[in-house]
Scaffold this motif. Structure first.
Motif, PDB file in Angstrom:
ATOM      1  N   TYR A 146       0.907  -1.114  -0.125  1.00  5.23           N
ATOM      2  CA  TYR A 146       0.018  -0.037  -0.019  1.00  5.23           C
ATOM      3  C   TYR A 146       0.973   1.339   0.040  1.00  5.23           C
ATOM      4  O   TYR A 146       0.800   2.142  -0.751  1.00  5.23           O
ATOM      5  CB  TYR A 146      -0.986  -0.062   1.209  1.00  5.23           C
ATOM      6  N   THR A 147       1.713   1.301   0.886  1.00  4.05           N
ATOM      7  CA  THR A 147       2.704   2.515   1.031  1.00  4.05           C
ATOM      8  C   THR A 147       3.471   2.793  -0.193  1.00  4.05           C
ATOM      9  O   THR A 147       3.725   3.901  -0.662  1.00  4.05           O
ATOM     10  CB  THR A 147       3.698   2.228   2.130  1.00  4.05           C
ATOM     11  N   GLU A 148       3.996   1.634  -0.656  1.00  5.40           N
ATOM     12  CA  GLU A 148       4.956   1.666  -2.029  1.00  5.40           C
ATOM     13  C   GLU A 148       3.996   2.276  -3.111  1.00  5.40           C
ATOM     14  O   GLU A 148       4.270   3.117  -3.935  1.00  5.40           O
ATOM     15  CB  GLU A 148       5.293   0.138  -2.485  1.00  5.40           C
ATOM     16  N   LEU A 149       2.856   1.818  -3.262  1.00 10.12           N
ATOM     17  CA  LEU A 149       1.993   2.214  -4.421  1.00 10.12           C
ATOM     18  C   LEU A 149       1.488   3.567  -4.228  1.00 10.12           C
ATOM     19  O   LEU A 149       1.540   4.508  -5.269  1.00 10.12           O
ATOM     20  CB  LEU A 149       0.737   1.415  -4.504  1.00 10.12           C
ATOM     21  N   LYS A 150       1.278   3.890  -2.929  1.00  7.19           N
ATOM     22  CA  LYS A 150       0.803   5.440  -2.643  1.00  7.19           C
ATOM     23  C   LYS A 150       1.907   6.202  -2.990  1.00  7.19           C
ATOM     24  O   LYS A 150       1.641   7.432  -3.560  1.00  7.19           O
ATOM     25  CB  LYS A 150       0.366   5.350  -0.898  1.00  7.19           C
TER      26      LYS A 150
END
Length: 161
Positions: A146-150
């Motif tokens: 999630y963090t990476e894509l955000k």
């Protein structure tokens, strides 16, 4: 839905018929084709970090051939389709990579890896609205994907793909 799945399966069969050239005919099958492919993908990522793109691409090609074999033996496994999408995309074929990801999502709509990688593909192909849809699916996973894509969507991190 059944018709869509049938066409997706037909596509996979047609796509995989000419893809064995990068594989090996080793008679010792200690590790599964899938496991061997995952090992090759990890090695390819290391080569990429070192800037050895040609060596990385050879690993991705071998991994892709093994994943196609694995998918023939044990069809429609979300993890296999995730890595098929990944290797296909890494080799520059975004269109077919996306097809593998979408087929994987038909099997497991909440697959964390597929949602992240597909979101990254959407960012790279300038479809931010679709990338944000993938992010929304990952919202409750409490995971690094999630963090990476955000960060990639927000532009604070550049996608490697």
């Amino acid at each position: 839905m059944i018709k869509k799945t049938f066409y997706s399966l037909l596509f996979l069969v047609l796509l995989s018929t000419n893809s064995y050239s990068a594989g090996s005919d080793s008679t010792s099958k200690v590790k599964s084709d899938y496991s061997q492919a995952v090992t090759l993908i990890k090695a390819a990522k290391k080569y990429e970090k070192k800037g050895k793109i040609e060596k990385a691409n050879k690993r991705y090609e071998k991994a892709q051939a093994l994943l196609i074999k694995s998918n023939k033996k044990k069809p429609l496994q979300a993890d296999t389709l995730n890595y098929l999408g990944f290797t296909t995309r890494k080799l520059g074929d975004f269109e077919n990579g996306e097809k593998y990801y979408l087929l994987g999502l038909e099997i497991d709509p909440n697959h964390v890896g597929i949602n992240e990688y597909l979101g990254e593909l959407y960012v790279v192909t300038n479809r931010l609205d679709l990338a944000k849809e993938r992010l929304k699916v990952l919202e409750s996973c409490n995971c690094e994907e999630y963090t990476e894509l955000k960060e990639i969507i927000d532009g604070t991190k550049q996608s490697k793909y």
